[in-house]
Design a protein around this motif. Structure first.
Motif, PDB file in Angstrom:
ATOM      1  N   GLU A  72    -104.907  55.233  62.386  1.00 58.66           N
ATOM      2  CA  GLU A  72    -103.829  56.172  62.728  1.00 58.66           C
ATOM      3  C   GLU A  72    -103.566  57.112  61.564  1.00 58.66           C
ATOM      4  O   GLU A  72    -103.229  56.686  60.456  1.00 58.66           O
ATOM      5  CB  GLU A  72    -102.523  55.477  63.115  1.00 58.66           C
ATOM      6  CG  GLU A  72    -101.455  56.549  63.409  1.00 58.66           C
ATOM      7  CD  GLU A  72    -100.206  56.107  64.156  1.00 58.66           C
ATOM      8  OE1 GLU A  72    -100.065  54.907  64.457  1.00 58.66           O
ATOM      9  OE2 GLU A  72     -99.360  56.986  64.428  1.00 58.66           O
TER      10      GLU A  72
ATOM     11  N   TYR B 211     -85.368  58.138  60.460  1.00 56.44           N
ATOM     12  CA  TYR B 211     -86.436  58.530  61.388  1.00 56.44           C
ATOM     13  C   TYR B 211     -86.340  57.785  62.726  1.00 56.44           C
ATOM     14  O   TYR B 211     -86.333  58.405  63.792  1.00 56.44           O
ATOM     15  CB  TYR B 211     -87.819  58.300  60.759  1.00 56.44           C
ATOM     16  CG  TYR B 211     -88.953  58.689  61.677  1.00 56.44           C
ATOM     17  CD1 TYR B 211     -89.334  60.022  61.806  1.00 56.44           C
ATOM     18  CD2 TYR B 211     -89.628  57.738  62.428  1.00 56.44           C
ATOM     19  CE1 TYR B 211     -90.352  60.395  62.668  1.00 56.44           C
ATOM     20  CE2 TYR B 211     -90.647  58.097  63.290  1.00 56.44           C
ATOM     21  CZ  TYR B 211     -91.011  59.424  63.408  1.00 56.44           C
ATOM     22  OH  TYR B 211     -92.022  59.789  64.284  1.00 56.44           O
TER      23      TYR B 211
ATOM     24  N   ASP C 199    -100.981  57.673  55.435  1.00 54.19           N
ATOM     25  CA  ASP C 199     -99.748  58.466  55.423  1.00 54.19           C
ATOM     26  C   ASP C 199     -99.457  58.949  54.008  1.00 54.19           C
ATOM     27  O   ASP C 199     -99.761  58.271  53.032  1.00 54.19           O
ATOM     28  CB  ASP C 199     -98.549  57.675  55.954  1.00 54.19           C
ATOM     29  CG  ASP C 199     -97.485  58.595  56.553  1.00 54.19           C
ATOM     30  OD1 ASP C 199     -97.340  58.622  57.796  1.00 54.19           O
ATOM     31  OD2 ASP C 199     -96.802  59.301  55.771  1.00 54.19           O
ATOM     32  N   LEU C 200     -98.849  60.129  53.957  1.00 52.62           N
ATOM     33  CA  LEU C 200     -98.487  60.778  52.705  1.00 52.62           C
ATOM     34  C   LEU C 200     -97.201  60.179  52.133  1.00 52.62           C
ATOM     35  O   LEU C 200     -96.979  60.203  50.926  1.00 52.62           O
ATOM     36  CB  LEU C 200     -98.223  62.257  53.056  1.00 52.62           C
ATOM     37  CG  LEU C 200     -98.345  63.351  52.044  1.00 52.62           C
ATOM     38  CD1 LEU C 200     -99.710  63.337  51.392  1.00 52.62           C
ATOM     39  CD2 LEU C 200     -98.134  64.697  52.757  1.00 52.62           C
TER      40      LEU C 200
ATOM     41  N   GLY D 218    -101.157  59.608  59.835  1.00 52.76           N
ATOM     42  CA  GLY D 218     -99.707  59.812  59.886  1.00 52.76           C
ATOM     43  C   GLY D 218     -99.036  58.650  60.589  1.00 52.76           C
ATOM     44  O   GLY D 218     -98.300  58.834  61.559  1.00 52.76           O
TER      45      GLY D 218
ATOM     46  N   ARG E 213     -94.336  53.374  64.843  1.00 52.62           N
ATOM     47  CA  ARG E 213     -93.887  53.463  66.245  1.00 52.62           C
ATOM     48  C   ARG E 213     -95.003  53.071  67.215  1.00 52.62           C
ATOM     49  O   ARG E 213     -94.779  52.295  68.156  1.00 52.62           O
ATOM     50  CB  ARG E 213     -93.417  54.912  66.513  1.00 52.62           C
ATOM     51  CG  ARG E 213     -92.865  55.158  67.886  1.00 52.62           C
ATOM     52  CD  ARG E 213     -92.401  56.615  68.023  1.00 52.62           C
ATOM     53  NE  ARG E 213     -93.523  57.547  67.982  1.00 52.62           N
ATOM     54  CZ  ARG E 213     -94.173  57.990  69.057  1.00 52.62           C
ATOM     55  NH1 ARG E 213     -93.797  57.577  70.251  1.00 52.62           N
ATOM     56  NH2 ARG E 213     -95.176  58.849  68.944  1.00 52.62           N
TER      57      ARG E 213
ATOM     58  N   GLY F  90    -101.910  58.763  51.292  1.00 51.08           N
ATOM     59  CA  GLY F  90    -102.660  59.973  50.963  1.00 51.08           C
ATOM     60  C   GLY F  90    -102.591  60.983  52.086  1.00 51.08           C
ATOM     61  O   GLY F  90    -101.969  60.741  53.129  1.00 51.08           O
ATOM     62  N   ASP F  91    -103.271  62.100  51.870  1.00 54.96           N
ATOM     63  CA  ASP F  91    -103.327  63.193  52.845  1.00 54.96           C
ATOM     64  C   ASP F  91    -104.399  62.862  53.883  1.00 54.96           C
ATOM     65  O   ASP F  91    -105.573  62.678  53.525  1.00 54.96           O
ATOM     66  CB  ASP F  91    -103.681  64.478  52.066  1.00 54.96           C
ATOM     67  CG  ASP F  91    -103.896  65.678  52.958  1.00 54.96           C
ATOM     68  OD1 ASP F  91    -103.649  65.589  54.176  1.00 54.96           O
ATOM     69  OD2 ASP F  91    -104.324  66.721  52.418  1.00 54.96           O
ATOM     70  N   PHE F  92    -104.035  62.839  55.156  1.00 49.02           N
ATOM     71  CA  PHE F  92    -105.031  62.420  56.153  1.00 49.02           C
ATOM     72  C   PHE F  92    -106.121  63.468  56.382  1.00 49.02           C
ATOM     73  O   PHE F  92    -107.104  63.197  57.062  1.00 49.02           O
ATOM     74  CB  PHE F  92    -104.393  61.957  57.461  1.00 49.02           C
ATOM     75  CG  PHE F  92    -103.481  62.929  58.173  1.00 49.02           C
ATOM     76  CD1 PHE F  92    -103.908  64.170  58.590  1.00 49.02           C
ATOM     77  CD2 PHE F  92    -102.174  62.553  58.481  1.00 49.02           C
ATOM     78  CE1 PHE F  92    -103.064  65.038  59.258  1.00 49.02           C
ATOM     79  CE2 PHE F  92    -101.314  63.414  59.153  1.00 49.02           C
ATOM     80  CZ  PHE F  92    -101.766  64.664  59.550  1.00 49.02           C
TER      81      PHE F  92
HETATM   82  C1  LIG Z   1     -93.711  62.927  63.105  1.00 46.33           C
HETATM   83  S1  LIG Z   1     -94.141  61.616  62.028  1.00 46.33           S
HETATM   84  C2  LIG Z   1     -95.080  60.611  63.134  1.00 46.33           C
HETATM   85  C3  LIG Z   1     -95.132  59.172  62.717  1.00 46.33           C
HETATM   86  C4  LIG Z   1     -95.762  58.241  63.735  1.00 46.33           C
HETATM   87  N1  LIG Z   1     -97.149  58.586  63.976  1.00 46.33           N
HETATM   88  C5  LIG Z   1     -94.994  58.305  65.043  1.00 46.33           C
HETATM   89  O1  LIG Z   1     -95.595  58.682  66.040  1.00 46.33           O
HETATM   90  O2  LIG Z   1     -93.809  57.982  65.045  1.00 46.33           O
HETATM   91  C6  LIG Z   1     -95.407  62.333  61.018  1.00 46.33           C
HETATM   92  C7  LIG Z   1     -95.962  61.403  59.969  1.00 46.33           C
HETATM   93  O3  LIG Z   1     -97.118  62.014  59.426  1.00 46.33           O
HETATM   94  C8  LIG Z   1     -97.056  61.943  58.018  1.00 46.33           C
HETATM   95  N2  LIG Z   1     -97.799  63.112  57.506  1.00 46.33           N
HETATM   96  C9  LIG Z   1     -97.536  64.429  57.683  1.00 46.33           C
HETATM   97  N3  LIG Z   1     -98.476  65.184  57.098  1.00 46.33           N
HETATM   98  C10 LIG Z   1     -99.357  64.328  56.525  1.00 46.33           C
HETATM   99  C11 LIG Z   1    -100.569  64.487  55.784  1.00 46.33           C
HETATM  100  N4  LIG Z   1    -101.064  65.698  55.515  1.00 46.33           N
HETATM  101  N5  LIG Z   1    -101.219  63.379  55.369  1.00 46.33           N
HETATM  102  C12 LIG Z   1    -100.739  62.142  55.644  1.00 46.33           C
HETATM  103  N6  LIG Z   1     -99.605  61.928  56.347  1.00 46.33           N
HETATM  104  C13 LIG Z   1     -98.923  63.001  56.786  1.00 46.33           C
HETATM  105  C14 LIG Z   1     -95.595  61.967  57.669  1.00 46.33           C
HETATM  106  O4  LIG Z   1     -95.357  61.409  56.382  1.00 46.33           O
HETATM  107  C15 LIG Z   1     -95.007  61.148  58.806  1.00 46.33           C
HETATM  108  O5  LIG Z   1     -94.991  59.784  58.495  1.00 46.33           O
END
Ligand SMILES: C[S@@+](CC[C@H](N)C(=O)[O-])C[C@H]1O[C@@H](n2cnc3c(N)ncnc32)[C@H](O)[C@@H]1O
Length: 248
Positions: A45, A14, A68-69, A47, A52, A91-93
């Motif tokens: 935050e 990533y 975060d999931l 996700g 980052r 978990g699911d946000f």
């Molecule tokens: C594109 S990455 C962004 C990560 C970080 N916020 C960044 O800006 O670099 C998306 C993140 O959201 C998480 N994610 C996606 N759908 C999710 C959900 N429904 N619940 C929790 N986390 C989720 C993913 O596991 C991932 O870590």
């Protein structure tokens, strides 16, 4: 629980595959913007990924909690210096709750689109509303749907085209669905991945915010507060939680 598209393999690469998003010219304006809104308060935050934004925000003195999931993404965050100051709930946000409230909640880098139905996106706003202090803010950074570039009858738009990387967005306009298809060469091997999204326009997000007892406070075309116009390709929007919901 939604499908986890950020497993071990994605988490492993990533930070390098999204290297341009880790550049200080990208991160610093976002962190400045968020630190200002958090004032002296705590931030949530959605996700949080590999940290980052959360890590530099935490270094600015903001107490950050993440949801975060993906345990693989969070493990990468945990391995970084400064992560000991950040707490995370797996978990699911859209539905996961944390037993406290926050001055600021934020969802950056198009991650609202990872929720692939309107119901899930609405649930996310309601969940954020329940976690914000009155007057607290919810910030989303997300692209404006690129539909003006999709000629009638077409469903596919390229977003990456190089000798080692191809990417195509496949639209299903009827359901606001979008699947990003990625093809790249790694160690001489072709790798492929397809990730589903739901695109959403600013006005629909504003309605979701209203359902959750928030109102639009600011909308910019980037973290430097450039004016949002008809030509903006993305937006940074700030909704504020109302002290009491408006009479209907
Ligand atoms: C594109 S990455 C962004 C990560 C970080 N916020 C960044 O800006 O670099 C998306 C993140 O959201 C998480 N994610 C996606 N759908 C999710 C959900 N429904 N619940 C929790 N986390 C989720 C993913 O596991 C991932 O870590």
């Amino acid at each position: 629980m939604p499908e986890d598209h950020f497993g071990e393999q994605v988490a492993e690469r990533y930070d390098t595959s999204a290297a341009e998003m880790f550049a200080s010219a990208v991160v610093e304006p976002a962190v400045n913007f968020l630190a200002e809104l958090a004032a002296q308060g705590d931030a949530l935050e959605l996700g949080i990924g590999t940290g980052r934004i959360a890590l530099p925000l935490s270094q600015r003195g903001v107490r950050v909690h993440g949801i975060d999931l993906s345990s693989a993404m969070v493990a990468k965050l945990r391995a970084k210096p400064g992560a000991e100051h950040i707490t995370v709930t797996l978990g699911d946000f859209a539905t996961t709750t944390v037993e406290r409230t926050f001055k600021l909640a934020y969802l950056v880098f198009n991650t609202i689109m990872n929720l692939t139905t309107q119901d899930e996106q609405v649930a996310c706003f309601l969940n954020v509303g329940a976690h914000l202090e009155p007057g607290g803010c919810f910030v989303i950074e997300v692209v404006v749907p690129d539909l003006r570039r999709l000629p009638p009858g077409e469903t596919v738009r390229p977003f990456a085209l190089s000798p080692t990387r191809l990417g195509f967005d496949e639209y299903e306009v009827a359901s606001q669905g979008l699947v990003s298809h990625h093809y790249w060469v790694e160690d001489g091997q072709l790798e492929v991945a397809s990730v589903p999204f739901r695109y959403v326009c600013p006005s629909e997000l504003d309605l979701m915010a209203r359902l959750a007892g928030m109102r639009l406070r600011e909308r910019w075309s980037d973290w430097n507060r450039e004016r949002f116009t008809s030509e903006s390709s993305k937006h940074v929007s700030v909704w504020e939680k109302l002290a009491s919901p408006p009479a209907r």
